[in-house]
Design a protein around this motif. Structure first.
Motif, PDB file in Angstrom:
ATOM      1  N   TRP A  66       0.848  -1.196   0.000  1.00 12.13           N
ATOM      2  CA  TRP A  66       0.000   0.000   0.000  1.00 12.13           C
ATOM      3  C   TRP A  66       0.878   1.239   0.000  1.00 12.13           C
ATOM      4  N   SER A  67       0.546   2.191  -0.859  1.00  9.99           N
ATOM      5  CA  SER A  67       1.357   3.407  -0.996  1.00  9.99           C
ATOM      6  C   SER A  67       0.483   4.642  -0.947  1.00  9.99           C
ATOM      7  N   LEU A  91       7.087  11.311  -4.091  1.00  9.07           N
ATOM      8  CA  LEU A  91       7.220  10.983  -2.675  1.00  9.07           C
ATOM      9  C   LEU A  91       6.040  10.127  -2.252  1.00  9.07           C
ATOM     10  N   ARG A  92       6.320   9.089  -1.461  1.00  9.62           N
ATOM     11  CA  ARG A  92       5.242   8.243  -0.973  1.00  9.62           C
ATOM     12  C   ARG A  92       5.614   7.628   0.372  1.00  9.62           C
ATOM     13  N   ILE A  93       4.581   7.222   1.106  1.00 12.56           N
ATOM     14  CA  ILE A  93       4.736   6.396   2.292  1.00 12.56           C
ATOM     15  C   ILE A  93       4.224   5.017   1.908  1.00 12.56           C
ATOM     16  N   ARG A  94       5.008   3.988   2.180  1.00 14.19           N
ATOM     17  CA  ARG A  94       4.630   2.642   1.756  1.00 14.19           C
ATOM     18  C   ARG A  94       4.553   1.690   2.952  1.00 14.19           C
ATOM     19  N   HIS A  95       3.491   0.872   2.942  1.00 18.29           N
ATOM     20  CA  HIS A  95       3.312  -0.158   3.975  1.00 18.29           C
ATOM     21  C   HIS A  95       3.216  -1.516   3.310  1.00 18.29           C
ATOM     22  N   TYR A  96       3.908  -2.486   3.874  1.00 18.09           N
ATOM     23  CA  TYR A  96       3.852  -3.855   3.373  1.00 18.09           C
ATOM     24  C   TYR A  96       3.037  -4.705   4.344  1.00 18.09           C
ATOM     25  N   CYS A 109       7.708   2.800   5.160  1.00 20.96           N
ATOM     26  CA  CYS A 109       8.866   3.404   4.495  1.00 20.96           C
ATOM     27  C   CYS A 109       8.469   4.740   3.889  1.00 20.96           C
ATOM     28  N   VAL A 110       9.200   5.784   4.205  1.00 19.05           N
ATOM     29  CA  VAL A 110       9.079   7.049   3.489  1.00 19.05           C
ATOM     30  C   VAL A 110      10.075   6.970   2.338  1.00 19.05           C
ATOM     31  N   GLU A 111       9.564   7.117   1.134  1.00 18.49           N
ATOM     32  CA  GLU A 111      10.377   6.800  -0.043  1.00 18.49           C
ATOM     33  C   GLU A 111      10.327   7.911  -1.084  1.00 18.49           C
ATOM     34  N   VAL A 112      11.473   8.236  -1.627  1.00 24.22           N
ATOM     35  CA  VAL A 112      11.576   9.093  -2.802  1.00 24.22           C
ATOM     36  C   VAL A 112      11.958   8.198  -3.968  1.00 24.22           C
ATOM     37  N   LYS A 113      11.077   8.128  -4.951  1.00 25.71           N
ATOM     38  CA  LYS A 113      11.357   7.349  -6.161  1.00 25.71           C
ATOM     39  C   LYS A 113      11.568   8.341  -7.294  1.00 25.71           C
ATOM     40  N   PRO A 166      -1.157  14.741   0.796  1.00 27.17           N
ATOM     41  CA  PRO A 166      -1.643  13.418   0.394  1.00 27.17           C
ATOM     42  C   PRO A 166      -2.600  13.545  -0.783  1.00 27.17           C
ATOM     43  N   THR A 167      -2.425  12.676  -1.787  1.00 23.19           N
ATOM     44  CA  THR A 167      -3.197  12.809  -3.024  1.00 23.19           C
ATOM     45  C   THR A 167      -3.919  11.529  -3.420  1.00 23.19           C
ATOM     46  N   ALA A 168      -3.305  10.386  -3.228  1.00 24.24           N
ATOM     47  CA  ALA A 168      -3.936   9.122  -3.630  1.00 24.24           C
ATOM     48  C   ALA A 168      -3.270   7.962  -2.913  1.00 24.24           C
ATOM     49  N   ILE A 169      -4.043   6.911  -2.692  1.00 24.20           N
ATOM     50  CA  ILE A 169      -3.528   5.659  -2.142  1.00 24.20           C
ATOM     51  C   ILE A 169      -3.721   4.569  -3.180  1.00 24.20           C
ATOM     52  N   THR A 170      -2.691   3.746  -3.358  1.00 19.62           N
ATOM     53  CA  THR A 170      -2.823   2.565  -4.209  1.00 19.62           C
ATOM     54  C   THR A 170      -2.478   1.328  -3.389  1.00 19.62           C
ATOM     55  N   GLY A 171      -3.055   0.194  -3.773  1.00 19.16           N
ATOM     56  CA  GLY A 171      -2.756  -1.060  -3.093  1.00 19.16           C
ATOM     57  C   GLY A 171      -2.919  -2.226  -4.043  1.00 19.16           C
ATOM     58  N   TYR A 172      -2.200  -3.287  -3.784  1.00 23.63           N
ATOM     59  CA  TYR A 172      -2.285  -4.469  -4.634  1.00 23.63           C
ATOM     60  C   TYR A 172      -1.669  -5.653  -3.896  1.00 23.63           C
TER      61      TYR A 172
END
Length: 295
Positions: A66-67, A91-96, A109-113, A166-172
């Motif tokens: 989830w991001s 920039l995103r915050i990611r949860h596994y 994880c706070v991540e810069v891609k 915050p703008t959008a959340i994605t998950g898969y």
């Protein structure tokens, strides 16, 4: 003489501050993306498994990813992707894992891609969820080690300077394979049930209103390499008539929820005819919206 040198070394080490393990992680790689029917993705996964190993963090059936994406009010990062800028980042915050168990103490994880020409670069720091929100939403400088200082300051400066929110959340659901022997730099992932939302941005939201942003009968297959794609992976893609596609889960979420006009890179239910089982060329991406709401 040797005893004196050893005594001096011990004295010097005792005077140094204790070393703290850094929570930072960074890597560069090339990424190739394909869109395949879920059924074919299973066959490809099984074929790859003959020459690759299952990621130790990927149980049977996969794991949740989830991001939470941040962007400017005018969606600068989205438009940089659409325009294909040679240098772009997000920039995103990611949860596994499962969102049902997320607490303020959960590790995220706070991540810069960022993309530099054809190379994808990722830098991230693992933090408790509350600290990640303090940094990204509260715009506060959090506790960090000396090694983490440049990255933490970069994230904070990016958020404040561009007014990111915050703008959008994605998950898969993701299944991952890793290369063995001479292919140790190879990683292949299969992402299915790709969904998202444009509100209720806390990972722990009790009843989130998620929606498929990629049709549920399609999976996103990503081949990730440090340098070159192994010849046998290229042969597999050619034999199965797979075509590279530009697809971004963040772009999918923005366009699915009507935040921006549909681009030629938007994936819809008509993008992969069941008769051919081939991935679309970007210029042929058209179709109808996928509105199904899912949990």
């Amino acid at each position: 003489m040797a005893q004196a040198d050893e005594a001096e070394r011990r004295t010097r080490e005792a005077a140094e501050p204790p070393r703290v393990a850094s929570r930072l992680h960074a890597f560069n790689r090339y990424e190739l993306k394909y869109l395949v029917p879920v059924e074919e993705a299973r066959d490809i996964r099984d074929e790859l498994a003959e020459r690759m190993d299952r990621d130790v963090n990927s149980p049977p059936g996969g794991y949740g990813v989830w991001s939470l994406y941040y962007d400017t009010p005018r969606l600068r990062f989205y438009w940089e992707k659409i325009e294909g800028l040679r240098f772009r980042r997000k920039l995103r915050i990611r949860h596994y894992g499962d969102l049902a168990s997320v607490t303020d103490d959960s590790l995220v994880c706070v991540e810069v891609k960022q993309r530099v020409n054809r190379v994808t670069q990722k830098r991230r720091i693992a933090l408790p969820y509350r600290s990640a929100l303090r940094l990204c939403d509260g715009r506060e400088l959090i506790d960090h080690s000396a090694a983490e200082r440049p990255f933490v300051h970069e994230v904070l400066e990016l958020i404040v300077r561009l007014n990111l929110c915050p703008t959008a959340i994605t998950g898969y659901q993701r299944e991952a394979l890793v290369g063995r022997d001479q292919d140790t730099g190879l990683r292949v992932t299969f992402d299915r049930r790709v969904r998202g939302r444009d509100r209720d941005f806390h990972f722990g939201t009790a009843t989130p209103e998620n929606r498929f942003i990629v049709p549920p009968h399609l999976a996103v297959m990503e081949v990730k390499v440090n340098e070159r794609t192994p010849y046998w992976v290229t042969d597999l893609a050619a034999r199965r008539n797979l075509s590279l596609i530009r697809v971004s889960k963040y772009v999918q979420s923005i366009e699915t929820f009507g935040r921006a006009p549909r681009s030629v890179f938007h994936v819809t239910g008509e993008d992969l005819p069941s008769a051919s089982h081939t991935s679309p060329h970007p210029s042929r991406v058209t179709g109808t919206r996928t509105e199904a709401r899912v949990s």
